[in-house]
Design an enzyme around this catalytic site. Sequence first.
Site, PDB file in Angstrom:
ATOM      1  N   TYR A 301       0.817  -1.203   0.000  1.00  9.83           N
ATOM      2  CA  TYR A 301       0.000   0.000   0.000  1.00  9.83           C
ATOM      3  C   TYR A 301       0.858   1.263   0.000  1.00  9.83           C
ATOM      4  O   TYR A 301       1.908   1.305   0.639  1.00  9.83           O
ATOM      5  CB  TYR A 301      -0.903   0.024   1.229  1.00  9.83           C
ATOM      6  CG  TYR A 301      -1.862  -1.149   1.298  1.00  9.83           C
ATOM      7  CD1 TYR A 301      -2.246  -1.823   0.148  1.00  9.83           C
ATOM      8  CD2 TYR A 301      -2.366  -1.587   2.507  1.00  9.83           C
ATOM      9  CE1 TYR A 301      -3.116  -2.883   0.197  1.00  9.83           C
ATOM     10  CE2 TYR A 301      -3.236  -2.647   2.574  1.00  9.83           C
ATOM     11  CZ  TYR A 301      -3.611  -3.300   1.419  1.00  9.83           C
ATOM     12  OH  TYR A 301      -4.470  -4.365   1.481  1.00  9.83           O
ATOM     13  N   GLU A 375     -15.948  -1.911  23.803  1.00 11.06           N
ATOM     14  CA  GLU A 375     -17.158  -1.679  23.013  1.00 11.06           C
ATOM     15  C   GLU A 375     -17.882  -0.396  23.396  1.00 11.06           C
ATOM     16  O   GLU A 375     -18.691   0.107  22.605  1.00 11.06           O
ATOM     17  CB  GLU A 375     -18.084  -2.884  23.119  1.00 11.06           C
ATOM     18  CG  GLU A 375     -17.503  -4.130  22.468  1.00 11.06           C
ATOM     19  CD  GLU A 375     -18.365  -5.361  22.647  1.00 11.06           C
ATOM     20  OE1 GLU A 375     -18.440  -6.181  21.709  1.00 11.06           O
ATOM     21  OE2 GLU A 375     -18.978  -5.522  23.737  1.00 11.06           O
TER      22      GLU A 375
END
Length: 399
Positions: A301, A375
Amino acid sequence: MALVEVLADANGVLNDTIELRRRIHRYPEVGLTLPRTQAVVLEALDGLGFDIRTGTRTTSVIARLTGGGPGPTLLLRADMDALPMREDTGLPFASEIEGAMHACGHDAHVAMLVGAARLLARRRATLAGSVLFMFQPGEEGYHGARVMLEEGLLDGAAPPPTGAFALHVTHRQAPGVIATRPGPTMASGDTIQIVVRGRGGHASAPHDCLDPIPIACEMVQAFQTLVTRRVHVFDPAVLTIARIEAGTTRNVIPETASLLGTVRTVSETTRERMLEGIRRVADGVAAAHGAEAAVELIRGYPVTVNDAGFAGFVLDTARELLGAARTHEMRHPVMGSEDFSYVLQRIPGAMANLGTRPDTGPAFPNHSNRMLVNESALATGIAMHVAVALRFFENGGSA
């Protein structure tokens, strides 16, 4: 509109977002073909009134939300793929797929973008513009973003996106902290493969052989000199040889030795200098000992470069949404690589990090077999996607 309402709305869909993230986490898929994950995304978006396209070379999902009035288009992206590794977290929703794990948080990325899509769909009538939701397979080394661009990610978008935004979870920041920077944000990532060819024989008579092992070892050391003496200290490179393979037993000098590694840079100038230098050093060290080196440099990349204006816009939006204490401007790039770089080569935009460090216990990094996501931070991620979109449209597509 006061962004405090956005944060409240994001907390309102947090439980559904966590459930979706855990569902994806339990059944991770690797690479460009993620049929189960694609089906979950399509199910989650069903009924929201989006124009949806799916890929042919990859199981991508492109969902377009058209607002109530004309205006610019913003691209929001989440990657969907997992890593080929075993999970050892002990979570009740741990991977049930042997040898696959969501160890980079892409399950959280998908769930947050779905949550943002739901909230933005509720505001459709007030949006002066469109949102292009990009759900991408194959970020972990498969060039999935490039494949989606080649398949026409931006085709048919009227108008085409003039801004792009993505989030990536990180253990480096406390939960709910947003961090980004203008300019180079993540490094290029290229692969080094070298085979040193000598002449094998008996280990007791190295003078009758041409031992490739010390030659390979000399290359490893010479590469570090290349970094420290040929690369500008403020335009850095990281070169790591992560695997050396040679030989079969104690009393045989092998014919070949193989090196495998990676080189990371934060500018294309240094990237090209390093790739040329690696080949020159490998060939030169081998030749100095009468051996040969077969050098293969596989381009990965490119550097992930945030548009300066858009990165500033994201930081301003985060400060308004979260406050200055939860908004950090990064001092330096991260030396990992990201294929969102392909999108940012085409569209001004930015990638930001979202802190998801656990409240207690060790913070295992991304790509760890014990990596955990806090979370509670997912509500911040949802809200950031929505807030960036709302402010983008209020500015008429100008960051």
